[in-house]
Design an enzyme around this catalytic site. Structure first.
Site, PDB file in Angstrom:
ATOM      1  CG  ASP A   1       8.259   4.706 -12.209  1.00 51.15           C
ATOM      2  OD1 ASP A   1       7.884   5.143 -12.210  1.00 51.15           O
ATOM      3  OD2 ASP A   1       9.171   6.432 -11.631  1.00 51.15           O
TER       4      ASP A   1
ATOM      5  NE  ARG B   1      11.761  -0.988  -6.025  1.00 52.86           N
ATOM      6  CZ  ARG B   1      11.945  -0.241  -6.208  1.00 52.86           C
ATOM      7  NH1 ARG B   1      11.098   0.511  -5.959  1.00 52.86           N
ATOM      8  NH2 ARG B   1      12.711  -0.806  -7.344  1.00 52.86           N
TER       9      ARG B   1
ATOM     10  CD  GLU C   1       8.676   1.034  -3.279  1.00 50.50           C
ATOM     11  OE1 GLU C   1       7.725   0.545  -3.923  1.00 50.50           O
ATOM     12  OE2 GLU C   1      10.020   1.797  -3.694  1.00 50.50           O
TER      13      GLU C   1
END
Lengths: 355, 355
Positions: free
Chosen positions: A227, A45, A56
């Site tokens: 995450d 990303r 992002e």
């Protein structure tokens, strides 16, 4: 013309298709796309960091459709009553390069995250799993509950959140789903006796939501909240005695629970068990962990499904996201309404004779 | 809510502001942004290649706004009466990560390309330049003509294209602009006696549109058509005896005319002459070349200007590109219209007493 789907449109699509059918179709699409992994071109990303957060772009393509997602992460947004994470995405036709869909992805990301968790659990949890602990009742929690109910028939939830408002919001949203919800006093109590434990807290720091001694044999852990680098929820010791499954090892080693482990620690990618190349759960008593961080192919799957369902249901509207002049070589014709504004001085044209 | 601007909206904005004022304001914004180059975070574009073309994402940020452009390049599209290049872009607020604008950029890219060319020429062409050769009369040609008329007062055009339809389209579009257009039999004739030569042909191969002996002393060359690896328009010998100016050397060495030269060949970046750190044209008789390939900051400038002008003129409309639930922690509330579709089985809630 490009199809535009707002969150409202997506809710309408899910309503028209039926929530359960939507979940099952999304899980099928995810399974299909994970199994043809090599058809996808993915790349790291692109991340633009600022003191307040990150923005992002996550692109991927399967050679037929190109997809990307715009997504931010701004932990301080809640103090302004804004969402921490918002997202939108687009699909384009690889053959022509023309965009075909642009859609809200805040809701779509919640759907694909829940569906990916349920897909993994369908292969990793014990088949008789009926009770799930849900630790963290934020924006994603209902989507996890719905996905596990639709896909695995989980209808008993042991829930906990430090914020009582979140607990009440969750119960309100789930009121008509025919579930049994047990409010627990803490994470330990929620985890106790659960077949599946879903952790989905928002702490952006190394936290231990799930200590090693809170998890009994045979449990499947759906670890969704860890995450990004620096954000984990599970005790390292727990990881060390479990079978660990991930979406894509290089990304999860940076962002997932396993950032706590040696970079060589063995993990299995979800696609390998879907394809039957590697085993999933190896025994009734094993602890399995799906260390979920979210992957670009999941965004691709949900965008393509929404594109197809928009066609099938007629929901959404067309917008002129790109200029489409009648003659593609005559882009300037789009400005003709301006002619009125011109001073209308005549241009003289003459042809020069070759010398 | 996010502001959406179609190409039609952008044409309307330009009409409301006045075309000449729009060009001057865009050139001012470009100058301003090129001069604060170090404020920008840029990265190589992300490119997804397929047999038919390429799809790219081009992100940049100045710490206040984040911008990206989606753009394709599909040379075979014209045979399906589709455009070779279409584009759209978005702006987001770096502080919150929320998108603020999504807009067509096919038209906007044409504007920013013309304005960047005019900005460079204002610093590089001889001040008395009145005649411009325009070689290649495709979709970008009118935008170049308008920019040079608005910014430099160039009102005499010597034009050539191999395609007579393109010539006629150009003359039709420019009919009310008070120009003198001289149709020339070939590129050599067009270049003859021109103060400025703009090359903007579409050949995706090493071509020599401008041979060395076609360019007299004191000419400024605005080389717009050579803009990707393998695509050039100028003779190497011509480059070798000229002063060369570029947007961003590392990118132009890959994509521009100077891909024909040694990687060490000296070039000057536009921002250096705008800031007065390096000289522009060093003599009346020098040949100057602006080797333009298009740069992410230009897209940023035009998107921000369009965002501001949308506010000033009230043109454009708001779309729900991102979900905005009343309570940011209650994303699921967006699905409440679905409740009717639920089977409405009551969920039972109980509170577990701590052991």
């Amino acid at each position: 013309m490009v199809t535009f789907l707002s969150a409202r449109d997506i809710a309408r699509i899910v309503g028209e298709v039926g929530a359960r059918r939507f979940w099952l179709r999304l899980v099928d699409d995810l399974r299909h796309d994970f199994m043809r992994w090599d058809a996808f071109e993915t790349s790291p990303r692109y991340a633009s960091h600022s003191p307040r957060g990150v923005i992002e772009l996550m692109p991927t393509s399967d050679g037929e459709a190109f997809a990307f997602k715009f997504v931010n992460g701004h932990p301080g947004n809640t103090q302004f009553n804004l969402q921490t994470v918002v997202a939108f995405g687009a699909l384009a036709d690889v053959e022509t390069g023309y965009p075909t869909l642009i859609a809200d992805m805040t809701l779509a990301t919640a759907f694909r995250t829940g569906a990916t968790s349920a897909l993994a659990a369908a292969h990793l949890a014990r088949p008789d799993s009926k009770t799930m602990a849900l630790i963290g009742l934020g924006a994603q929690s209902e989507f996890q509950a719905c996905a596990f109910q639709a896909v695995l028939g989980v209808d008993r939830l042991r829930v906990f959140d430090v914020d009582l408002d979140a607990v009440e919001k969750f119960e309100r949203n789930m009121a008509d789903f025919g579930l049994t919800i047990i409010r627990c006093a803490n994470a330990r109590s929620a985890a106790s006796g659960a077949d599946i434990i879903t952790t989905i807290t928002a702490d952006k720091k190394f936290a231990t939501i799930l200590a090693d001694d809170m998890v009994g044999p045979g449990t499947h852990i759906n670890a969704v909240g860890g995450d990004c680098p620096g954000k984990t929820e599970l005790a390292r010791e727990l990881l060390l005695r479990s079978q660990i499954f991930v979406e894509y090892a290089p990304q999860t080693r940076r962002e997932g629970e396993i950032q706590q482990l040696d970079p060589e620690h063995p993990v299995t990618e979800l696609r390998e068990i879907l394809a039957g190349h590697r085993p999933g759960r190896t025994s009734k008593d094993a602890i399995t962990i799906f260390d979920s961080v979210g992957f670009a192919i999941e965004d691709f799957s949900v965008l393509r499904l929404l594109r197809d369902l928009a066609r099938e249901t007629g929901v959404g509207r067309k917008i002129e996201l790109i200029a489409e002049p009648a003659d593609p070589k005559d882009l300037f014709s789009l400005l003709h309404p301006l002619d009125a504004e011109q001073e209308d001085a005549a241009t003289r044209v003459r042809t020069e004779q070759p010398a």
